[in-house]
Design a protein around this motif. Sequence first.
Motif, mmCIF file in Angstrom:
data_model
loop_
_atom_site.group_PDB
_atom_site.id
_atom_site.type_symbol
_atom_site.label_atom_id
_atom_site.label_comp_id
_atom_site.label_asym_id
_atom_site.label_seq_id
_atom_site.Cartn_x
_atom_site.Cartn_y
_atom_site.Cartn_z
ATOM 1 N N GLU A 192 0.832 -1.231 0.000
ATOM 2 C CA GLU A 192 0.000 0.000 0.000
ATOM 3 C C GLU A 192 0.855 1.265 0.000
ATOM 4 O O GLU A 192 0.334 2.359 0.092
ATOM 5 N N TYR B 126 -3.368 10.799 1.498
ATOM 6 C CA TYR B 126 -3.104 9.371 1.797
ATOM 7 C C TYR B 126 -3.485 9.074 3.251
ATOM 8 O O TYR B 126 -4.148 8.078 3.545
ATOM 9 N N TYR C 214 -7.194 8.985 3.580
ATOM 10 C CA TYR C 214 -7.761 7.760 2.975
ATOM 11 C C TYR C 214 -7.677 6.607 3.968
ATOM 12 O O TYR C 214 -8.659 5.937 4.290
ATOM 13 N N TRP C 215 -6.493 6.373 4.539
ATOM 14 C CA TRP C 215 -6.315 5.206 5.432
ATOM 15 C C TRP C 215 -6.943 5.425 6.800
ATOM 16 O O TRP C 215 -7.260 4.459 7.493
ATOM 17 N N THR C 216 -7.153 6.667 7.183
ATOM 18 C CA THR C 216 -7.875 6.905 8.441
ATOM 19 C C THR C 216 -9.272 6.301 8.348
ATOM 20 O O THR C 216 -9.776 5.693 9.293
ATOM 21 N N THR C 217 -9.868 6.379 7.154
ATOM 22 C CA THR C 217 -11.241 5.852 7.004
ATOM 23 C C THR C 217 -11.249 4.439 6.445
ATOM 24 O O THR C 217 -12.247 3.747 6.583
ATOM 25 N N HIS C 218 -10.164 3.961 5.822
ATOM 26 C CA HIS C 218 -10.216 2.628 5.185
ATOM 27 C C HIS C 218 -9.410 1.567 5.914
ATOM 28 O O HIS C 218 -9.335 0.433 5.449
ATOM 29 N N ARG C 219 -8.818 1.901 7.075
ATOM 30 C CA ARG C 219 -7.929 0.911 7.695
ATOM 31 C C ARG C 219 -8.693 -0.338 8.151
ATOM 32 O O ARG C 219 -8.128 -1.414 8.219
ATOM 33 N N ASP D 246 -10.604 -1.992 6.441
ATOM 34 C CA ASP D 246 -10.676 -2.965 5.327
ATOM 35 C C ASP D 246 -9.429 -3.847 5.271
ATOM 36 O O ASP D 246 -9.395 -4.844 4.565
#
Length: 307
Positions: A246, A259, A262-267, A269
């Motif tokens: 990633e 970035y 993005y990962w704050t909300t998608h981690r 997954d």
Amino acid sequence: MEEKIRSLQERLNRYNYEYHVLDAPTIPDSEYDKLLHELIELEEQHPEFRTASSPTVRVGGEVLDRFEKVAHDTPMLSLGNAFNEEDLRAFDKRVRDSVGDVEYVCELKIDGLAVSLKYVDGVFVQGATRGDGTIGEDITSNLRTIKAVPLTLKEPMSFEARGEAYMPKRSFQRLNEAKEARGEALFQNPRNAAAGSLRQLDSKLAAERNLSIFLYSVNDLAQIEATTQAEALDILDDLGFKTNKERRLVASIDEVIEYVEYWTTHRADLDYDIDGIVIKVNDLETQEQLGYTVKSPRWAVAFKFPA
Ligand SMILES: COc1nc2nc(N)nc(N)c2nc1C
């Protein structure tokens, strides 16, 4: 007979690599297990051909009475933290005021246990916890049971690779279900479960915990002809290590913040826990120009997610 054992060892190490590093198995698990048990039998009959690089070490078996202390060839660093956009922009300003225009590599910060893997002439010879950064604990036999840890490299190189050992969320759930069924105390989170597994004196127990690992740097970059962090990660891939896919190379702090958001909300997954994002100046010479504070690089920062 030696030839048969050697070729089985190489075949099974390759199957391990395909399954646990590339996540692209080429044979069914049942076939792998059959071949592994055939090799275990053959090595029982011919122990002189059993080596520390044989895939049979993955099942563990060595029981220690305590962990030896290990001095790292080079200290394992710690990272300065950033907690919000303002901290990130302040980091970027400090960097640009000092060295001008830079690219950054953004990497997921895996919530596991920092470890160092020492290779001599392309063979995994010792693994240790971070400890206080200078002295760690020798957990070699436990690290050998992590199937994503290459027992030999594709090139006969000598260095220490640094990374994060972790327990995938699925393995954590299965482990706690089994503990609950046995009325045992549960692990609080995958990080504690990984740390607890790697601190087992009996490596057979570590072998059952389905741990994995992501590598992110080597201590002696002169060994690998990398001029940037992005290249260093690609070289780690080429040598047979598992790195995190990633990662992203960006040219501005705005893209870093994108970035991070993005990962704050998608981690959720991801199949493993992350506790932040590590941002590094990409160019290795520029990293050296920026240098280090007493304990952390000036060329990197760890953005920490709110706990
Ligand atoms: C350069 O030093 C570091 N780099 C890192 N990179 C990633 N991805 N994750 C870490 N936990 C990490 N930790 C340190 C000390």
